[in-house]
Design an enzyme around this catalytic site. Structure first.
Site, short mmCIF file in Angstrom:
data_model
loop_
_atom_site.label_atom_id
_atom_site.label_comp_id
_atom_site.label_asym_id
_atom_site.label_seq_id
_atom_site.Cartn_x
_atom_site.Cartn_y
_atom_site.Cartn_z
N LYS A 165 34.93 62.79 -19.42
CA LYS A 165 34.54 61.64 -18.58
C LYS A 165 34.20 62.19 -17.19
O LYS A 165 35.08 62.42 -16.37
CB LYS A 165 35.70 60.65 -18.49
CG LYS A 165 35.32 59.20 -18.31
CD LYS A 165 34.50 58.88 -17.09
CE LYS A 165 35.33 58.89 -15.82
NZ LYS A 165 34.49 58.70 -14.60
N GLU A 220 44.20 69.30 -10.95
CA GLU A 220 43.69 70.10 -9.83
C GLU A 220 43.30 69.11 -8.76
O GLU A 220 42.34 68.36 -8.92
CB GLU A 220 42.49 70.94 -10.30
CG GLU A 220 42.30 72.20 -9.46
CD GLU A 220 41.48 71.96 -8.20
OE1 GLU A 220 41.95 71.20 -7.33
OE2 GLU A 220 40.40 72.56 -8.09
N CYS A 275 37.10 71.70 -3.04
CA CYS A 275 38.57 71.59 -3.02
C CYS A 275 39.21 72.74 -2.25
O CYS A 275 40.27 72.59 -1.68
CB CYS A 275 39.11 71.51 -4.44
SG CYS A 275 38.55 72.84 -5.50
N GLU A 295 43.26 65.87 3.33
CA GLU A 295 41.99 66.47 2.93
C GLU A 295 40.86 65.56 3.43
O GLU A 295 40.87 64.36 3.18
CB GLU A 295 41.96 66.56 1.40
CG GLU A 295 40.88 67.43 0.85
CD GLU A 295 40.90 67.49 -0.68
OE1 GLU A 295 41.16 66.44 -1.31
OE2 GLU A 295 40.64 68.57 -1.22
P1 NDP Z 1 38.61 60.59 -7.80
O1 NDP Z 1 39.81 61.41 -7.80
O2 NDP Z 1 38.76 59.13 -7.76
O3 NDP Z 1 37.68 60.91 -9.08
C1 NDP Z 1 37.73 62.05 -9.90
C2 NDP Z 1 37.51 61.63 -11.34
O4 NDP Z 1 38.57 60.78 -11.77
C3 NDP Z 1 36.23 60.83 -11.56
O5 NDP Z 1 35.69 61.12 -12.83
C4 NDP Z 1 36.75 59.42 -11.52
O6 NDP Z 1 35.88 58.52 -12.15
C5 NDP Z 1 38.03 59.56 -12.28
N1 NDP Z 1 39.01 58.50 -12.09
C6 NDP Z 1 39.19 57.69 -11.02
N2 NDP Z 1 40.21 56.83 -11.24
C7 NDP Z 1 40.68 57.09 -12.47
C8 NDP Z 1 41.71 56.54 -13.29
N3 NDP Z 1 42.49 55.54 -12.86
N4 NDP Z 1 41.91 57.05 -14.52
C9 NDP Z 1 41.16 58.05 -14.98
N5 NDP Z 1 40.14 58.60 -14.27
C10 NDP Z 1 39.92 58.15 -13.03
O7 NDP Z 1 37.68 61.10 -6.69
P2 NDP Z 1 36.86 60.26 -5.67
O8 NDP Z 1 35.49 60.35 -6.11
O9 NDP Z 1 37.35 58.90 -5.40
O10 NDP Z 1 37.20 61.12 -4.40
C11 NDP Z 1 38.40 60.84 -3.72
C12 NDP Z 1 38.86 62.05 -3.00
O11 NDP Z 1 39.25 63.02 -3.95
C13 NDP Z 1 37.80 62.76 -2.20
O12 NDP Z 1 37.61 62.19 -0.97
C14 NDP Z 1 38.41 64.11 -2.11
O13 NDP Z 1 39.36 64.15 -1.10
C15 NDP Z 1 39.09 64.29 -3.44
N6 NDP Z 1 38.35 65.06 -4.41
C16 NDP Z 1 38.86 66.25 -4.78
C17 NDP Z 1 38.19 67.03 -5.67
C18 NDP Z 1 38.71 68.34 -6.09
O14 NDP Z 1 37.94 69.20 -6.48
N7 NDP Z 1 40.01 68.55 -6.09
C19 NDP Z 1 36.92 66.63 -6.23
C20 NDP Z 1 36.48 65.32 -5.84
C21 NDP Z 1 37.20 64.57 -4.96
P3 NDP Z 1 34.69 57.79 -11.35
O15 NDP Z 1 34.25 58.68 -10.26
O16 NDP Z 1 33.69 57.67 -12.41
O17 NDP Z 1 35.24 56.49 -10.90
#
Ligand code: NDP
Length: 496
Positions: free
Chosen positions: A180, A255, A289, A389
């Site tokens: 997903k 992660e 990240c 972050e």
């Molecule tokens: P999220 O953590 O919300 O999203 C990451 C993935 O998780 C996406 O595929 C998202 O789906 C999915 N997801 C969201 N909610 C759920 C849930 N309840 N159950 C299962 N899957 C879920 O990232 P955001 O896009 O909201 O970013 C938020 C913050 O996360 C950023 O500002 C940043 O700080 C951090 N981030 C960190 C990353 C890393 O590499 N560690 C990468 C990206 C973000 P969908 O997007 O389709 O809703």
């Protein structure tokens, strides 16, 4: 999200392209200019459940788990080759979804092929190990077996790379999966499924659902037929997924990013340290990240270092993915730019000093979600810009006077993903690297990673490791098989 007349068949379930059961669709727009990239299916819970059922059935059918590991590895090598052959197509799709510079997407595609090749070669190298049971009539062995159905949830910053870090070891180990990706960046995951379909992976081994995390992603953490959930993304979502997974006690790998200190001593190679500090903080507009978003500079170097950093940061050129002169692209979405804007404003309200940036792209960039490279000086431990972050092109600057203080500041975070040390004193470099509580520590460099080296975090940066032999082990169960070749009467219950 819009309704379209012909629901797009962009979910990959049981070896077939299908549309969402409820007919939902979503428009994908490029964050550099909001141009339309395409429309994809918007999966509901029923679609996620259908994909999980397909993965469960394929695992229980057993053809893929029982395929010799070396043969599974060979297939990953073929997949790597196909991605290399179609590199330009993959890279363009990644750049359109993310707004990332094409040159960076091309590097991502090379890294993805290397990751697949690494796990392809690792598969079958070790099927298990013999254990000394202390008896010549006992054969005791550990066999490494697939975990089962894996739910793989990935973010938008490195969409296909993060997927490859999960898909490659999951397949190498003999699992089936449902992927997903982020709702914002689905296209390269679709291309990957296209390749996996072409190379003869049995139906149902690889499945793709597209849609929002809360709807299409949540079942991957909750469903009893999923044995493992591996997630990369934000800390809050990670907490939610870990909590949802406890109901069925599935394996969880997380992660969750970092707040990564880039520690620069006064004896560092000045030009290399400045150049890499810019790269650490601003590459991919800081949406990394392991971004070096926390610069920790020795007091005596501070003025000169920050002046040069600011001088060069102000000259960084923003632009769209196909602008060859551009050095950084946009943020992923308007919502994310608002978040980064509020984050910087909060820092300024807490007393940070804005040295450059803090503005949105103007003129022809105004259609996209550009945010100028930003340097915040004069910050202190405890400020939100030091603690949280930001995930944008924002770097904060702190100072230290002793080695102990550098280590204390570097470890003053609830995260622990990555750190760097800059000095020409090898002894000091090793001492400080040894004391920094982060999953990766670079010395006189920033950002390189290797598929053969474990990646992951201490503290709240996550649980488990990706890449390296441990990255494969995350997708395996260790089974102990104890074979008594010469069974004897135990005499334990003589009186019975
Ligand atoms: P999220 O953590 O919300 O999203 C990451 C993935 O998780 C996406 O595929 C998202 O789906 C999915 N997801 C969201 N909610 C759920 C849930 N309840 N159950 C299962 N899957 C879920 O990232 P955001 O896009 O909201 O970013 C938020 C913050 O996360 C950023 O500002 C940043 O700080 C951090 N981030 C960190 C990353 C890393 O590499 N560690 C990468 C990206 C973000 P969908 O997007 O389709 O809703």
């Amino acid at each position: 999200m819009n309704d379209v007349i012909d629901p797009p068949a962009t979910l990959f379930v049981n070896g077939e392209w299908v549309s969402a059961a409820a007919g939902g669709a979503r428009e994908i727009r490029c964050p550099a200019d909001q141009s339309l990239v395409g429309a994809v299916a918007e999966a509901g819970v029923a679609d996620a459940e259908r994909a999980i059922a397909a993965a469960r059935h394929a695992f229980d059918r057993g053809d893929w788990p029982r395929t010799p590991a070396g043969t599974r590895g060979d297939l990953l090598l073929v997949v790597a080759g196909r991605i290399r052959d179609r590199k330009e197509e993959f890279a363009r799709a990644e750049s359109l979804d993310t707004g990332k510079r094409l040159v960076e997407s091309r590097i991502d595609m090379d890294d993805i092929a290397n990751c697949l090749r690494y796990f392809g070669k690792l598969a079958g190298v070790e099927a298990g190990r013999l254990v000394d049971a202390g008896s010549p009539t006992v054969v005791s062995r550990i066999s490494y077996e697939p975990v089962g159905v894996c739910g793989l949830i990935t973010p938008w910053n490195y969409p296909l790379l993060q997927a490859a870090w999960k898909v490659a070891p999951a397949l190498a180990a003999g699992n089936t999966f449902v992927l997903k990706p982020s709702e914002l960046t689905p296209h390269t995951a679709m291309l990957l499924m296209d390749v996996l379909g072409e190379v003869g992976l049995p139906a149902g081994v690889a499945n793709l659902v597209l849609g929002s995390g809360a709807v299409a992603g949540a079942p991957l953490a909750e469903h009893p037929d999923v044995d493992l959930v591996s997630f990369t993304g934000g800390l809050e979502t990670g907490r939610r997924i870990a909590a949802a997974a406890t109901g069925t006690v599935k394996k969880v790998a997380l992660e969750l990013g970092g707040k990564n200190p880039n520690v620069v001593f006064a004896d560092a190679d000045f030009d290399a340290a400045v150049d890499n500090a810019l790269n650490a903080a601003f590459v991919h507009a800081g949406q990394v990240c392991s971004a070096g978003a926390r610069l920790v500079v020795e007091e005596s170097l501070h003025g000169r270092f920050v002046d040069e950093l600011v001088r060069r940061a102000e000259r960084i050129r923003m632009g769209g993915p196909f602008d060859e002169a551009a050095e950084i692209g946009p943020l992923i979405s308007a919502a994310h730019r608002d978040k980064v804007t509020a984050y910087v404003q909060r820092g300024l309200a807490e007393g940070a000093v804005l040295r450059c940036g803090g503005t949105w792209g103007e003129g022809e960039l105004a259609q996209g979600f550009f945010y100028a490279p930003t340097v915040l000086d004069g910050v202190r431990s405890g400020m939100s810009v030091v603690r949280d972050e930001g995930f944008g092109p924002v770097v904060t600057v702190e100072t230290f006077t002793t080695e102990d203080e550098a280590v204390r500041i570097g470890n003053d975070t609830h995260y622990g993903l990555a750190a760097a040390v800059w000095t020409q004193d090898a002894g000091k470099a090793q001492r400080v690297a040894g004391r920094l509580r982060h999953g990766t520590v670079w010395i006189n460099d920033f950002h390189p990673y290797l598929p053969q080296a474990e990646w992951g975090g201490f503290g709240q940066s996550g649980v488990g490791r990706e890449l390296g032999p441990t990255g494969l082990a995350e997708y395996q169960e260790a089974k102990h098989i104890y074979h008594n070749i010469d069974p004897q009467v135990t005499g334990w219950f003589e009186g019975s």
